[in-house]
Design a protein around this motif. Structure first.
Motif, PDB file in Angstrom:
ATOM      1  N   CYS A 405       0.812  -1.214   0.000  1.00 32.02           N
ATOM      2  CA  CYS A 405       0.000   0.000   0.000  1.00 32.02           C
ATOM      3  C   CYS A 405       0.851   1.273   0.000  1.00 32.02           C
ATOM      4  O   CYS A 405       0.337   2.362  -0.246  1.00 32.02           O
ATOM      5  N   VAL A 406       2.172   1.154   0.249  1.00 23.59           N
ATOM      6  CA  VAL A 406       3.032   2.339   0.221  1.00 23.59           C
ATOM      7  C   VAL A 406       3.065   2.975  -1.170  1.00 23.59           C
ATOM      8  O   VAL A 406       3.434   4.140  -1.324  1.00 23.59           O
ATOM      9  N   LYS A 407       2.645   2.226  -2.194  1.00 24.35           N
ATOM     10  CA  LYS A 407       2.633   2.759  -3.561  1.00 24.35           C
ATOM     11  C   LYS A 407       1.737   3.977  -3.698  1.00 24.35           C
ATOM     12  O   LYS A 407       1.889   4.752  -4.641  1.00 24.35           O
ATOM     13  N   LYS A 408       0.817   4.135  -2.770  1.00 27.48           N
ATOM     14  CA  LYS A 408      -0.109   5.270  -2.840  1.00 27.48           C
ATOM     15  C   LYS A 408       0.636   6.598  -2.834  1.00 27.48           C
ATOM     16  O   LYS A 408       0.241   7.542  -3.532  1.00 27.48           O
ATOM     17  N   SER A 409       1.696   6.690  -2.027  1.00 32.29           N
ATOM     18  CA  SER A 409       2.410   7.955  -1.934  1.00 32.29           C
ATOM     19  C   SER A 409       3.918   7.830  -2.096  1.00 32.29           C
ATOM     20  O   SER A 409       4.577   8.801  -2.456  1.00 32.29           O
ATOM     21  N   TYR A 410       4.480   6.621  -1.831  1.00 30.21           N
ATOM     22  CA  TYR A 410       5.936   6.481  -1.770  1.00 30.21           C
ATOM     23  C   TYR A 410       6.320   5.111  -2.325  1.00 30.21           C
ATOM     24  O   TYR A 410       6.695   4.207  -1.578  1.00 30.21           O
ATOM     25  N   PRO A 411       6.251   4.931  -3.643  1.00 30.57           N
ATOM     26  CA  PRO A 411       6.477   3.601  -4.241  1.00 30.57           C
ATOM     27  C   PRO A 411       7.853   3.014  -3.950  1.00 30.57           C
ATOM     28  O   PRO A 411       8.017   1.795  -3.979  1.00 30.57           O
ATOM     29  N   THR A 412       8.856   3.860  -3.689  1.00 32.67           N
ATOM     30  CA  THR A 412      10.215   3.359  -3.478  1.00 32.67           C
ATOM     31  C   THR A 412      10.575   3.285  -1.989  1.00 32.67           C
ATOM     32  O   THR A 412      11.758   3.199  -1.637  1.00 32.67           O
ATOM     33  N   PHE A 413       9.581   3.285  -1.111  1.00 36.12           N
ATOM     34  CA  PHE A 413       9.863   3.290   0.319  1.00 36.12           C
ATOM     35  C   PHE A 413      10.698   2.092   0.741  1.00 36.12           C
ATOM     36  O   PHE A 413      11.686   2.233   1.473  1.00 36.12           O
ATOM     37  N   TRP A 414      10.322   0.882   0.303  1.00 35.98           N
ATOM     38  CA  TRP A 414      11.037  -0.315   0.751  1.00 35.98           C
ATOM     39  C   TRP A 414      12.452  -0.348   0.201  1.00 35.98           C
ATOM     40  O   TRP A 414      13.384  -0.814   0.886  1.00 35.98           O
ATOM     41  N   GLU A 415      12.649   0.174  -1.010  1.00 38.72           N
ATOM     42  CA  GLU A 415      14.000   0.256  -1.558  1.00 38.72           C
ATOM     43  C   GLU A 415      14.859   1.196  -0.723  1.00 38.72           C
ATOM     44  O   GLU A 415      16.022   0.894  -0.406  1.00 38.72           O
ATOM     45  N   ASP A 416      14.291   2.351  -0.339  1.00 40.80           N
ATOM     46  CA  ASP A 416      15.047   3.293   0.480  1.00 40.80           C
ATOM     47  C   ASP A 416      15.324   2.710   1.871  1.00 40.80           C
ATOM     48  O   ASP A 416      16.400   2.926   2.438  1.00 40.80           O
ATOM     49  N   PHE A 417      14.363   1.976   2.414  1.00 40.48           N
ATOM     50  CA  PHE A 417      14.549   1.333   3.720  1.00 40.48           C
ATOM     51  C   PHE A 417      15.751   0.382   3.666  1.00 40.48           C
ATOM     52  O   PHE A 417      16.590   0.351   4.578  1.00 40.48           O
ATOM     53  N   LYS A 418      15.837  -0.376   2.583  1.00 44.82           N
ATOM     54  CA  LYS A 418      16.960  -1.315   2.425  1.00 44.82           C
ATOM     55  C   LYS A 418      18.285  -0.572   2.226  1.00 44.82           C
ATOM     56  O   LYS A 418      19.322  -0.967   2.778  1.00 44.82           O
ATOM     57  N   LYS A 419      18.278   0.507   1.437  1.00 46.78           N
ATOM     58  CA  LYS A 419      19.505   1.265   1.190  1.00 46.78           C
ATOM     59  C   LYS A 419      20.085   1.833   2.483  1.00 46.78           C
ATOM     60  O   LYS A 419      21.293   2.019   2.600  1.00 46.78           O
ATOM     61  N   LEU A 420      19.224   2.115   3.451  1.00 45.62           N
ATOM     62  CA  LEU A 420      19.666   2.649   4.733  1.00 45.62           C
ATOM     63  C   LEU A 420      20.077   1.545   5.711  1.00 45.62           C
ATOM     64  O   LEU A 420      20.385   1.827   6.870  1.00 45.62           O
ATOM     65  N   GLY A 421      20.086   0.294   5.230  1.00 43.54           N
ATOM     66  CA  GLY A 421      20.533  -0.815   6.066  1.00 43.54           C
ATOM     67  C   GLY A 421      19.427  -1.669   6.634  1.00 43.54           C
ATOM     68  O   GLY A 421      19.689  -2.574   7.439  1.00 43.54           O
ATOM     69  N   GLY A 422      18.198  -1.421   6.219  1.00 43.84           N
ATOM     70  CA  GLY A 422      17.079  -2.227   6.697  1.00 43.84           C
ATOM     71  C   GLY A 422      17.162  -3.653   6.168  1.00 43.84           C
ATOM     72  O   GLY A 422      17.439  -3.872   4.982  1.00 43.84           O
ATOM     73  N   ASN A 423      16.901  -4.614   7.042  1.00 43.66           N
ATOM     74  CA  ASN A 423      16.939  -6.028   6.671  1.00 43.66           C
ATOM     75  C   ASN A 423      15.510  -6.476   6.384  1.00 43.66           C
ATOM     76  O   ASN A 423      14.755  -6.812   7.293  1.00 43.66           O
ATOM     77  N   VAL A 424      15.141  -6.454   5.112  1.00 37.51           N
ATOM     78  CA  VAL A 424      13.751  -6.667   4.704  1.00 37.51           C
ATOM     79  C   VAL A 424      13.643  -7.848   3.757  1.00 37.51           C
ATOM     80  O   VAL A 424      14.386  -7.938   2.771  1.00 37.51           O
ATOM     81  N   HIS A 425      12.714  -8.731   4.054  1.00 39.07           N
ATOM     82  CA  HIS A 425      12.393  -9.838   3.151  1.00 39.07           C
ATOM     83  C   HIS A 425      10.959  -9.636   2.678  1.00 39.07           C
ATOM     84  O   HIS A 425      10.029  -9.510   3.474  1.00 39.07           O
ATOM     85  N   GLU A 426      10.777  -9.548   1.341  1.00 43.24           N
ATOM     86  CA  GLU A 426       9.450  -9.281   0.765  1.00 43.24           C
ATOM     87  C   GLU A 426       8.938 -10.515   0.042  1.00 43.24           C
ATOM     88  O   GLU A 426       9.707 -11.251  -0.582  1.00 43.24           O
ATOM     89  N   TRP A 427       7.624 -10.721   0.081  1.00 45.11           N
ATOM     90  CA  TRP A 427       7.003 -11.785  -0.696  1.00 45.11           C
ATOM     91  C   TRP A 427       5.531 -11.466  -0.917  1.00 45.11           C
ATOM     92  O   TRP A 427       4.947 -10.588  -0.274  1.00 45.11           O
ATOM     93  N   SER A 428       4.938 -12.180  -1.873  1.00 49.35           N
ATOM     94  CA  SER A 428       3.525 -11.994  -2.204  1.00 49.35           C
ATOM     95  C   SER A 428       2.804 -13.314  -2.060  1.00 49.35           C
ATOM     96  O   SER A 428       3.366 -14.385  -2.306  1.00 49.35           O
ATOM     97  N   VAL A 429       1.517 -13.223  -1.683  1.00 45.76           N
ATOM     98  CA  VAL A 429       0.647 -14.397  -1.572  1.00 45.76           C
ATOM     99  C   VAL A 429      -0.586 -14.133  -2.421  1.00 45.76           C
ATOM    100  O   VAL A 429      -1.239 -13.100  -2.268  1.00 45.76           O
ATOM    101  N   GLY A 430      -0.941 -15.063  -3.324  1.00 46.35           N
ATOM    102  CA  GLY A 430      -2.118 -14.897  -4.148  1.00 46.35           C
ATOM    103  C   GLY A 430      -1.844 -14.016  -5.342  1.00 46.35           C
ATOM    104  O   GLY A 430      -0.753 -13.544  -5.562  1.00 46.35           O
TER     105      GLY A 430
END
Length: 430
Positions: A405-430
């Motif tokens: 849902c971050v695409k509503k205002s900030y589509p690159t939020f998760w990319e920026d979170f990772k660039k700052l050192g965030g340890n993020v694992h993403e996946w989709s269901v359905g």
């Protein structure tokens, strides 16, 4: 359905703050009404901005996109003051700004139009416009008070009384429209005006487009008719409502340099700086950036009336600050993309925070650290991003459901979170 699992870690580094969504909406609309061509630089194509561009194109405005960086575009806009609809339906998706701006805009000329949307937007209140329709005899129908909204007619100049404590978006919609009408108009503000900062942004963009509005202490606005929008090139500045996430992230755990912020900005959400400093957060101001450093923050009282969009992430800051923070005058958060008072209370408490929900605000008893667990975004971009920031001070992993849902205002939020050192694992269901 998208998910992210975050392993807690401090964030640090530089992040370029996305361009202001509020200013992007307004600059695109003003350029679309202007004679000739305008160039609007530094526009992030979030879902809300795509919605506004589509609506402008439905009114005959030509928009060419030139990609400058990841999801950042320069728009070359050829204006059209005719305002006759090329298609009957305006799909506002989940954008409250687009819906409330374009209802009066589409009635600057006699048009037959239907407004559609999805999610929480379908039920967001439009009574301020319905009162105008009833007074002016404009035909309309809706689905038991919800979208779709069918409207037929043309808005007439005159006096418009608007409640100031519902949403400034109604006032902005009229400010864009009334200068195009044949007669003079007056907007009269009833009740206490909230979100003045958004009206400042509107009037600033209109002034740049050569539209004159007389502001009588935010109680009345005098608007002459038969005005002409003039083209103006414009670069959109960084968004303080998005910077708020990284400023809080830096203060609660890390050192983050937030780039492309205008220190003299008129954005209402710039208040985040004063609030964080009042809570003894360390912020170092530069000419076009702000550095946030890890701090031992303290509780305060936060008035949400002029800055509702930054409250979810400030609730995160309060949840890990010493003492008890009170958030007041926050009733309007209940009619956003979600009921944000209930959403942030429910989800932060799942992470081990101590929030108590009030009718018009929150009581937040701070803790040194949170736990972790699985939380939901409520299909609300600001809730999802706030919960991501909260993970910094959790002891266990945080899983966020419906993270897309971050695409509503900030589509690159998760990319920026990772660039700052965030340890993020993403996946989709359905």
């Amino acid at each position: 359905m998208n998910y992210v699992k975050i392993t807690p870690s401090k964030l640090q580094g530089e992040v370029t703050i996305p361009p202001s969504k509020s200013l992007s909406h307004r600059a695109i609309i003003a350029a679309g009404f202007s004679k000739g061509k305008s160039v609007v630089e530094n526009v992030m194509f979030s879902e809300d901005i795509v919605t506004t561009c589509n609506a402008m194109e439905a009114l005959g405005v030509k928009i060419d996109k030139v990609k400058e960086a990841d999801n950042i575009y320069t728009l070359k806009i050829e204006g059209n003051s005719d305002l006759k609809l090329l298609k009957r339906e305006i799909d506002c998706s989940e954008s409250g700004s687009s819906l409330r701006f374009f209802i009066p805009i589409c009635l600057a000329e006699k048009n037959d139009v239907v407004f559609t949307g999805r999610g929480k937007l379908v039920s967001r209140p439009l009574d301020q416009y319905y009162k105008i329709f009833d007074k002016q005899g404009i035909e309309y129908s809706n689905n038991n008070g919800m979208l779709p909204l069918n409207v037929h007619g043309k808005i007439s100049p005159g006096e418009f009384t608007i409640d100031g404590d519902v949403s400034s978006q109604f006032i902005t919609g009229l400010m864009f429209t009334l200068p195009l009408l044949e007669g003079d108009s007056k907007i009269i503000i009833n009740k206490t005006l909230e979100s003045k900062g958004y009206l400042d942004l509107t009037m600033d963009i209109l002034e740049k487009a050569s539209i004159e509005i007389v502001n009588r202490d935010y109680k009345e606005f005098l608007i002459k008719g038969n005005q002409q929008y003039n083209s103006k090139d414009y670069r959109v500045e960084g968004d303080f409502s998005q910077a708020a996430f990284w400023l809080v992230a830096g203060v609660i755990g890390g050192k983050i340099d937030c780039l492309d912020l205008n220190s003299s900005s008129r954005q209402g959400d710039k208040e985040v700086i004063d609030i964080i400093k009042r809570m003894e957060g360390s912020l170092i101001n530069g000419s076009s950036s702000i550095v946030a450093k890890t701090s031992n923050t303290k509780a305060t009282v936060i008035d949400a009336s002029q800055c509702p969009d930054i409250i979810p992430v400030l609730a995160v800051l309060a949840a890990v600050s010493e003492g008890t923070t009170e958030i007041i005058n926050a009733g309007r958060l209940r009619i956003k993309e979600s009921d944000r008072l209930t959403a942030i209370t429910t989800e932060l408490n799942k992470l081990g925070a101590d929030l108590e929900e009030k009718e018009e605000g929150l009581i937040i008893r701070g803790k040194k650290e949170l736990t972790g667990g699985e939380v939901e975004s409520w299909n609300d971009h600001r809730i999802a991003m706030a919960l991501a920031v909260a993970s910094i001070r959790c002891t266990d992993e945080v899983t966020i459901k419906d993270s897309g849902c971050v695409k509503k205002s900030y589509p690159t939020f998760w990319e920026d979170f990772k660039k700052l050192g965030g340890n993020v694992h993403e996946w989709s269901v359905g």
